[in-house]
Design a protein around this motif. Structure first.
Motif, PDB file in Angstrom:
ATOM      1  N   GLU A   1       0.853  -1.186   0.000  1.00 12.58           N
ATOM      2  CA  GLU A   1       0.000   0.000   0.000  1.00 12.58           C
ATOM      3  C   GLU A   1       0.891   1.238   0.000  1.00 12.58           C
ATOM      4  O   GLU A   1       1.918   1.264   0.689  1.00 12.58           O
ATOM      5  N   PRO A   2       0.534   2.280  -0.765  1.00 19.90           N
ATOM      6  CA  PRO A   2       1.361   3.489  -0.810  1.00 19.90           C
ATOM      7  C   PRO A   2       1.291   4.289   0.481  1.00 19.90           C
ATOM      8  O   PRO A   2       0.248   4.329   1.143  1.00 19.90           O
ATOM      9  N   LEU A   3       2.402   4.910   0.849  1.00 19.69           N
ATOM     10  CA  LEU A   3       2.463   5.807   2.003  1.00 19.69           C
ATOM     11  C   LEU A   3       3.142   7.097   1.568  1.00 19.69           C
ATOM     12  O   LEU A   3       4.222   7.053   0.979  1.00 19.69           O
ATOM     13  N   PRO A   4       2.557   8.253   1.859  1.00 21.60           N
ATOM     14  CA  PRO A   4       3.147   9.518   1.400  1.00 21.60           C
ATOM     15  C   PRO A   4       4.359   9.927   2.227  1.00 21.60           C
ATOM     16  O   PRO A   4       4.426   9.663   3.426  1.00 21.60           O
ATOM     17  N   GLY A   5       5.318  10.573   1.570  1.00 25.16           N
ATOM     18  CA  GLY A   5       6.488  11.090   2.262  1.00 25.16           C
ATOM     19  C   GLY A   5       6.755  12.551   1.966  1.00 25.16           C
ATOM     20  O   GLY A   5       7.478  13.219   2.700  1.00 25.16           O
TER      21      GLY A   5
END
Length: 385
Positions: free
Chosen positions: A73-77
């Protein structure tokens, strides 16, 4: 005893080599070089797009990349935060004006509301926050917003046209900003000013850059390219100007047919020769006498992350709305009305529903959904009058 010490030393040496290899591979993957462009709070900086080496924000970035891969799952940085909708320039290629994200009938959110959003971003693990506009230095609260950030969680930068930079530089430095990114679109002052429609802007921008350097702030130039710039040598002129000005980094964006350039269908047809672009970038990145060159075309290519919108990045409008990126007027909701995790889930799902890659649909503008994604709300004739 001696054998144990030798074994311990050998193990540490191997671990260090392994860590260096991981670091080099990560840098190659992200920015195509290992060059240290400057120092921030005693730590090495490789790019405005990355937290400093050995810093807590960078450790957080790499940990989140690992977790993201594990849970699929994508996670923002990274976040671009528009903190004003006004600007003193009328740039020919502006992606904000002429885009449905610009809503002059709505009030920009307050300072306290911006602080709430910044805290939510930090609590959600964002490690890099870029302040954008409009012209962000027209927001008088910018130093206070930067000071508000917990520097153990997040580093910050600002994108500016440079008009107010000289007078604001001291406040930016004292607030703890990592790097100032100033836009220059030509090495010719008159051409730059005409493109940005603000007489004297080139000279003011140069003065601002020099003032920042005098105070010890890291500096970068942001420039946009079309294919002609590669063919006529203008791009290499910009690289040499960056060297002459002793900025820490040159950030290169390929020009998108969005916002004020939504009518420029030629930009999709006459695409930049990326192979040639990367050859030039690699040539100068190997030369330590030049600043680092970050090429966004590499970052969003299949060689690196691909399009970051909804994957590890999002954009916040001056009205508090979450959008996939600066170029895409497709808000999923308002951060003052919904929680950040819920909005991120919506955005991630939205990305999956659009062929898995915003770049093909939004930036290159090559499919029939173009007008559905980008609504033109700007009358060019009124600007030129």
């Amino acid at each position: 005893m001696f054998k144990k010490l030798r074994y311990f030393y050998s193990t540490l040496k191997n671990l260090n080599s392994y860590a260096n290899a991981i670091n080099d591979n990560f840098l190659d993957y992200c920015i195509r070089h290992h060059k240290i462009i400057g120092w921030y709070n005693g730590l090495p900086v490789y790019s405005a797009f990355l937290a400093p080496g050995l810093s807590k924000p960078l450790a957080n970035t790499m940990a989140r990349r690992l977790i993201s891969n594990m849970i699929q799952e994508p996670l923002p940085g990274v976040v671009n935060f528009g903190i004003t909708d006004i600007c003193n320039a009328k740039c020919e290629h502006c992606s904000f004006y002429g885009n449905a994200m610009h809503k002059p009938e709505i009030d920009v959110i307050s300072k306290q509301e911006m602080k709430k959003i910044l805290k939510d971003c930090q609590d959600f693990g964002i490690s890099v926050i870029n302040f954008v506009g409009g012209e962000p230095l027209l927001n008088k609260d910018i130093p206070e917003l930067i000071r508000f950030l917990d520097k153990d969680k997040t580093v910050s930068s600002i994108y500016t046209n440079g008009w107010f930079l000289k007078e604001k530089a001291k406040e930016l430095k004292e607030s703890g900003l990592m790097i100032v990114i100033t836009s220059l679109d030509s090495t010719n002052p008159s051409k730059h000013d005409k493109f940005r429609r603000l007489q004297g802007l080139f000279d003011k921008a140069i003065e601002g850059i020099k003032e920042c350097q005098k105070l010890g702030l890291l500096t970068a130039i942001s420039t946009t390219l079309v294919q002609d710039d590669l063919e006529n040598g203008n791009f290499e002129k910009m690289i040499n100007l960056a060297k002459e000005l002793k900025v820490n980094e040159l950030i290169v964006f390929d020009t998108m047919p969005v916002g004020m350039y939504s009518h420029r269908v030629d930009l999709s047809k006459n695409k930049i020769d990326f192979q040639r672009l990367f050859e030039i970038v690699d040539k100068y990145n190997k030369d330590e006498s030049y600043p680092g060159i970050f090429c966004y075309a590499h970052f969003r290519s299949q060689m690196a992350f691909g399009c970051s919108a909804g994957r590890n990045y999002f954009y916040i409008t001056p009205y508090g709305e979450m959008c996939p990126c600066d170029f895409t007027a497709r808000p999923v909701g308002n951060m003052l009305e919904e929680t950040l995790p819920n909005l991120w889930r919506k955005l991630s799902q939205q990305r999956k529903n659009i062929s898995g890659n915003y770049m093909n649909e939004c930036c290159d503008q090559e499919n029939t959904n173009r007008e559905k994604l980008i609504k033109i709300r700007f009358d060019r004739k009124s600007l030129d009058s």
